[in-house]
Design an enzyme around this catalytic site. Sequence first.
Site, PDB file in Angstrom:
ATOM      1  N   TRP A 328      73.833-119.199 -61.904  1.00 49.95           N
ATOM      2  CA  TRP A 328      73.515-119.685 -63.251  1.00 49.95           C
ATOM      3  C   TRP A 328      74.449-120.836 -63.624  1.00 49.95           C
ATOM      4  CZ3 TRP A 328      76.512-120.097 -67.651  1.00 49.95           C
ATOM      5  CH2 TRP A 328      75.847-120.345 -68.838  1.00 49.95           C
ATOM      6  N   HIS A 329      75.688-120.760 -63.160  1.00 50.60           N
ATOM      7  CA  HIS A 329      76.666-121.777 -63.537  1.00 50.60           C
ATOM      8  C   HIS A 329      76.409-123.122 -62.877  1.00 50.60           C
ATOM      9  CE1 HIS A 329      78.933-118.285 -65.026  1.00 50.60           C
ATOM     10  NE2 HIS A 329      79.584-119.161 -65.771  1.00 50.60           N
ATOM     11  N   GLY A 330      75.731-123.134 -61.759  1.00 51.37           N
ATOM     12  CA  GLY A 330      75.474-124.431 -61.144  1.00 51.37           C
ATOM     13  C   GLY A 330      74.870-124.315 -59.761  1.00 51.37           C
TER      14      GLY A 330
END
Length: 487
Positions: A328-330
């Site tokens: 989700w963060h990248g």
Amino acid sequence: MLFNSSEFLIFLVIVFGLYWSISRERINAQNLLILSASYVFYGWWDWKFLLLIIFSSLVDFGISLSMGKVSAPAKRKLLLLISLVVNLGLLAVFKYFNFFIEEFNSMMSSLGMGASLNSLNIILPVGISFYTFQSLSYSIDVFREKIKPSRNLIQFLTYVAFFPQLVAGPIERAKTLLPQFEKARYFNYEFAIKGIHQIIWGFFKKVVIADNCAVLVNQIFNQEAGYGSSSSLLLILGAVLFAFQIYGDFSGYSDIAIGTAKLFGVQLMKNFDYPYFSRDIAEFWRKWHISLSTWFKDYVYFPLGGSRGGKVLTLRNVFAIFLISGFWHGANWTFLFWGFLHAALFIPLYVFDLNRKNVGVVAEGRNFPRIGELGAMLLTFTLATIAWVFFRADTLGLAFSYLANCLTNFSIPYASSFFTGENMAVILSKVFWFIPILLFVEWFNRTKEYGSEFCSRSLQKIVSLSAVVIIFFYGKFDYQEFIYFQF
């Protein structure tokens, strides 16, 4: 528009004045003003981003209205599927499309096949992961019949786009935030003053702690020649400073967002609960980015079966949550490995039924921790800091190289021979003075809503005034974006 900019301060004063000049009985007028201000705030980066958030919001509003009119399970599931496809599809295209294209090309090249796909020149819309999850959770809750679909478009659009938390959270739930836009809001002086104190503390964490740390962290991590010749002490310093940078940056944003919302009579959820005072990784994850971890628990972990299927299936679900959280963060293997590493640290706690061992406030009722508590906090901070190296590094190779070189060269570094550009002695002195102040203030307020919240009004004023003075003289005002804007 950045919180740490003069434009935002002017914007906030104007919107605040207009908002409370509207009669409190005119709920729709207040909401329309907030909605318009939110779109101005978001469109400040690029007005084209507005088309995406409006489209996503309208889809979920229309689908949820339709779900409220049908009772057939198959039709309701189809409507939810449309919402999932639209929201996650947009996220996949804008955030992950190029990653998968590059990985596919790399795989084909390694197999000796010349086929390759072209990547797209895509600009990642600010905050897309945050508002997508917030809007999607509304559709899911309507499907589960936990809430009734809203019939007021302005109220719903305001819920999705509420500017204080629009681009970096907290990721709110409709059942708690939407009702606040459905009723009259009254100006509460004490509530607003509390918000101002929280905003000040948020700015202290951002421009004094995070942005000063960033100067040193960037030079330590961004070495073109690699880390082989760097002092281990310097690399360890960089990892520790990044831990405080990302905490000051993200929790500072949350404090500013929550405090700003209070100025408009709105209560947002707590997003950080002093995570660096955690005694194990399980406790750390109950205290770090609370709105995201609870979102994954409610909308991914429980639907996968949670802990109902025995330990083997539960372990599978736990790994899935941590890996998804990392991704989700990248779109980078570093974030996936960061999630995997936290899963590996969490699993032993679950296997030995220790994941709920530390659920209360550390050193509750005491001013200072016991030796065992202090040791547990230092160990947890060390493990989290090691994991942050993967979060910060550009590639897995660089992250492993960084950590390996933390153990190989313990010569004393000479800052003047390494740091360039700014007066690094001044930056270092700021960091070494103000991080202990941050820890001291937050330790003695670890049972409070935010770090500088004091019961004594006079002490509260002194602390906030001191923070303002420190911000003015020692803060960095070069308008550095918040780290989580990229997610």
